[in-house]
Design a protein around this motif. Sequence first.
Motif, PDB file in Angstrom:
ATOM      1  N   UNK A   1      -9.046   7.181   0.495  1.00 19.35           N
ATOM      2  CA  UNK A   1      -9.226   5.782   0.873  1.00 19.35           C
ATOM      3  C   UNK A   1     -10.312   5.629   1.941  1.00 19.35           C
ATOM      4  N   UNK A   2     -10.322   6.539   2.884  1.00 21.12           N
ATOM      5  CA  UNK A   2     -11.318   6.495   3.957  1.00 21.12           C
ATOM      6  C   UNK A   2     -12.736   6.711   3.393  1.00 21.12           C
TER       7      UNK A   2
ATOM      8  N   UNK B   1     -11.469   2.649 -10.458  1.00 26.05           N
ATOM      9  CA  UNK B   1     -10.874   3.199 -11.682  1.00 26.05           C
ATOM     10  C   UNK B   1     -10.102   4.452 -11.307  1.00 26.05           C
ATOM     11  N   UNK B   2      -9.095   4.774 -12.134  1.00 30.52           N
ATOM     12  CA  UNK B   2      -8.434   6.076 -11.977  1.00 30.52           C
ATOM     13  C   UNK B   2      -8.561   6.859 -13.272  1.00 30.52           C
TER      14      UNK B   2
ATOM     15  N   UNK C   1      -4.104  -3.041 -12.742  1.00 29.51           N
ATOM     16  CA  UNK C   1      -4.666  -2.975 -11.381  1.00 29.51           C
ATOM     17  C   UNK C   1      -6.152  -2.640 -11.380  1.00 29.51           C
ATOM     18  N   UNK C   2      -6.572  -1.775 -12.331  1.00 27.68           N
ATOM     19  CA  UNK C   2      -7.989  -1.356 -12.359  1.00 27.68           C
ATOM     20  C   UNK C   2      -8.299  -0.731 -13.722  1.00 27.68           C
TER      21      UNK C   2
ATOM     22  N   UNK D   1      -1.589   4.884  -5.199  1.00 25.51           N
ATOM     23  CA  UNK D   1      -2.914   5.455  -4.933  1.00 25.51           C
ATOM     24  C   UNK D   1      -4.006   4.412  -5.178  1.00 25.51           C
ATOM     25  N   UNK D   2      -3.884   3.670  -6.274  1.00 28.10           N
ATOM     26  CA  UNK D   2      -4.904   2.658  -6.604  1.00 28.10           C
ATOM     27  C   UNK D   2      -4.947   1.605  -5.496  1.00 28.10           C
ATOM     28  N   UNK D   3      -3.770   1.075  -5.143  1.00 26.34           N
ATOM     29  CA  UNK D   3      -3.718  -0.005  -4.148  1.00 26.34           C
ATOM     30  C   UNK D   3      -4.229   0.468  -2.790  1.00 26.34           C
TER      31      UNK D   3
END
Length: 347
Positions: A227-228, A264-265, A283-284, A256-258
């Motif tokens: 995320x960072x 994309x995952x 979500x994506x 993880x997505x949020x």
Amino acid sequence: MSASSEKRFLRALRGEALTPPPFWLMRQAGRYLPEYRATRAEAGDFLSLCYTPDFAVEVTLQPLRRYGFDAAILFSDILVIPDALGQGVRFVKGEGPQLDPIRSAEELSRLDPERVLPHLAPVFETVKRLSGEIPQTTALIGFCGAPWTVATYMVEGHGSKDYAATKKWAYGDPEGFDRLIGLLVDVTTDYLIAQVDAGAEALQIFDSWAGVLPEEAFTRWVTRPIGEIVRRVKAARPGVPIIGFPRGAGLLYEGFIDATGVDAVSLDTTVPLAWARDRLQSRCCVQGNLDPILVVTGGQAMLDGIDRILEILGRGPFVFNLGHGIVPETPPEHVAQLADRIRSFQG
Ligand SMILES: Cc1c2[nH]c(c1CCC(=O)O)Cc1[nH]c(c(CCC(=O)O)c1C)Cc1[nH]c(c(CCC(=O)O)c1C)Cc1[nH]c(c(CCC(=O)O)c1C)C2
């Protein structure tokens, strides 16, 4: 650029549902191709292949010539980061990568972050040349290993089955281990930004060993560092789409997505398709997830596997891919059949 003239792979990452879906394969350049084996023999050792732009450009283009994928992925490896930090990485034939292990925070003084960008200049040169050489409809993907996965190699000194040394450090001295992860967040962010500046149009973050951590550790060493990196790269270079691949994350894919803000995952082979459609694709964009061994098997089993994925995920934002890298035993003609099957999908 209007939406319709943008490359199909990038449109999918931005959330468009396309029929047929764009596709590429993880490890699409590699040992299953005779032309790769020939270039590899010419280059000598594996890192020379990664650090010599003439060779790295050539092997990146090889699978595109055969199959016309919608995306090219820079030919390099996730372990160029520990190599650039000065840890020293050797690829030993038949044994995989070997590093002199780092087992405690005190040993981090062996690493020099200042070396990273200068050492990786040949990789940026490769990206720059590729962006001028790939077909106009093909997107160029840059990539890195996620801090957790790169750390497992740095701490174990090689691939591992149980990650015991890495976990022992992480669980026993979490603040000290955070320093290694933090250092990797810093250098990886700079590395990705330099790839974008050289011409990469999308980025993938490979967390191949994310799936071995319990929930709390997953949050601390997978989700937070990725995320960072996503936040910093997007702040520096707005608009570049980022794919996360927390392989083996299971139910943790959703959070993880949020929490990371990826566009994309990439789904590993075990992710159930209907669940992915309902909980993740809402979500994506999702990418995946054919079992690479089905491409070795070929025949009706492979075609049925492809059709099932297309049927369930092919109507939302989607990029067809494998659930992990293509394996060296894969017959190249099976990849051609896979490409034909995806291209003939009518929705
Ligand atoms: C083709 C190749 C690569 N790396 C290695 C090889 C085999 C080397 C050879 O020719 O002998 C060694 C190579 N590199 C690595 C290993 C160890 C794998 C292990 O521990 O099991 C080996 C043998 C480490 C590595 N390297 C990579 C990952 C993450 C993805 C994954 O999980 O497969 C990991 C874990 C990423 C990677 N690695 C590579 C790419 C190139 C682009 C493409 O996809 O075509 C990418 C994206 C290229």
